[in-house]
Design a protein around this motif. Sequence first.
Motif, PDB file in Angstrom:
ATOM      1  N   ARG A  41       2.653   9.982   8.644  1.00 49.60           N
ATOM      2  CA  ARG A  41       2.929   8.949   9.641  1.00 49.60           C
ATOM      3  C   ARG A  41       1.955   9.139  10.785  1.00 49.60           C
ATOM      4  O   ARG A  41       1.862  10.217  11.367  1.00 49.60           O
ATOM      5  CB  ARG A  41       4.360   9.076  10.162  1.00 49.60           C
ATOM      6  N   LYS A  53       2.168   3.696  11.679  1.00 49.71           N
ATOM      7  CA  LYS A  53       1.685   3.306  10.350  1.00 49.71           C
ATOM      8  C   LYS A  53       1.840   4.508   9.431  1.00 49.71           C
ATOM      9  O   LYS A  53       2.041   5.628   9.888  1.00 49.71           O
ATOM     10  CB  LYS A  53       0.222   2.867  10.410  1.00 49.71           C
ATOM     11  N   SER A  81       0.315   6.561   5.739  1.00 52.22           N
ATOM     12  CA  SER A  81      -0.698   6.697   4.694  1.00 52.22           C
ATOM     13  C   SER A  81      -0.087   7.505   3.561  1.00 52.22           C
ATOM     14  O   SER A  81       0.672   8.450   3.805  1.00 52.22           O
ATOM     15  CB  SER A  81      -1.965   7.379   5.222  1.00 52.22           C
ATOM     16  N   LEU A 112      -5.666   6.412  -1.938  1.00 55.01           N
ATOM     17  CA  LEU A 112      -5.083   6.512  -0.610  1.00 55.01           C
ATOM     18  C   LEU A 112      -4.708   5.108  -0.150  1.00 55.01           C
ATOM     19  O   LEU A 112      -5.550   4.211  -0.142  1.00 55.01           O
ATOM     20  CB  LEU A 112      -6.097   7.135   0.365  1.00 55.01           C
ATOM     21  N   LYS A 171      -2.793   2.765   2.922  1.00 49.35           N
ATOM     22  CA  LYS A 171      -2.365   2.761   4.319  1.00 49.35           C
ATOM     23  C   LYS A 171      -1.684   1.432   4.613  1.00 49.35           C
ATOM     24  O   LYS A 171      -2.208   0.378   4.257  1.00 49.35           O
ATOM     25  CB  LYS A 171      -3.555   2.932   5.254  1.00 49.35           C
ATOM     26  N   ALA A 190       2.482   1.300   1.535  1.00 45.22           N
ATOM     27  CA  ALA A 190       1.420   2.307   1.474  1.00 45.22           C
ATOM     28  C   ALA A 190       1.364   2.947   0.095  1.00 45.22           C
ATOM     29  O   ALA A 190       0.279   3.151  -0.459  1.00 45.22           O
ATOM     30  CB  ALA A 190       1.638   3.367   2.551  1.00 45.22           C
TER      31      ALA A 190
END
Length: 169
Positions: free
Chosen positions: A23, A35, A37, A53, A55, A62
């Motif tokens: 986070r 946000k 990831s 990955l 986000k 995510a």
Amino acid sequence: MAYNKTSNNEAPELIEKVVYLNRVSKTVKGGRVMKFSALVVVGDGKGTVGYGLGKAAEVSEAILKGIADAKKNMKKISLAGSTIPHDVIGIFGAGSVLMKPAPEGTGVIAGGAVRAVMEAVGIKNICAKCLRSNNPQNVVKATMAGLETLRTPEQVAAVRGKSVEEIVG
């Protein structure tokens, strides 16, 4: 790290593992904007694996973005049965991972990020150790770099123009 899902809408069953959730926050005029990831590993359990990955503003988004990215970056790995053909050290940035083949029945002796990659690719017997950085992103990338350099005796023999018996000894 415990999120594990197999998708059933595609022909090959894929193993999807969330390695790391983070986070992050950005401070703006009105306060903090949060946000997430997600580092995700996807494999078929038969020698193909990829990582991605994702986000987004929500955890589930995510993870879905990470899975989509991982499916785009799938690589075929050379295996020797349920282990790897030879010792290898994978390096990416400050992350370094030592991987050694293990005899049948040993199991996966590896830490969190490396273990997720090994289970997704389908390796059942291996010993692995993170030597330098234990940042999950660098460890996953180092593990993938090491696995991509693996070569079977047949591949080495073809490159060198010799028979497999001459290579193995």
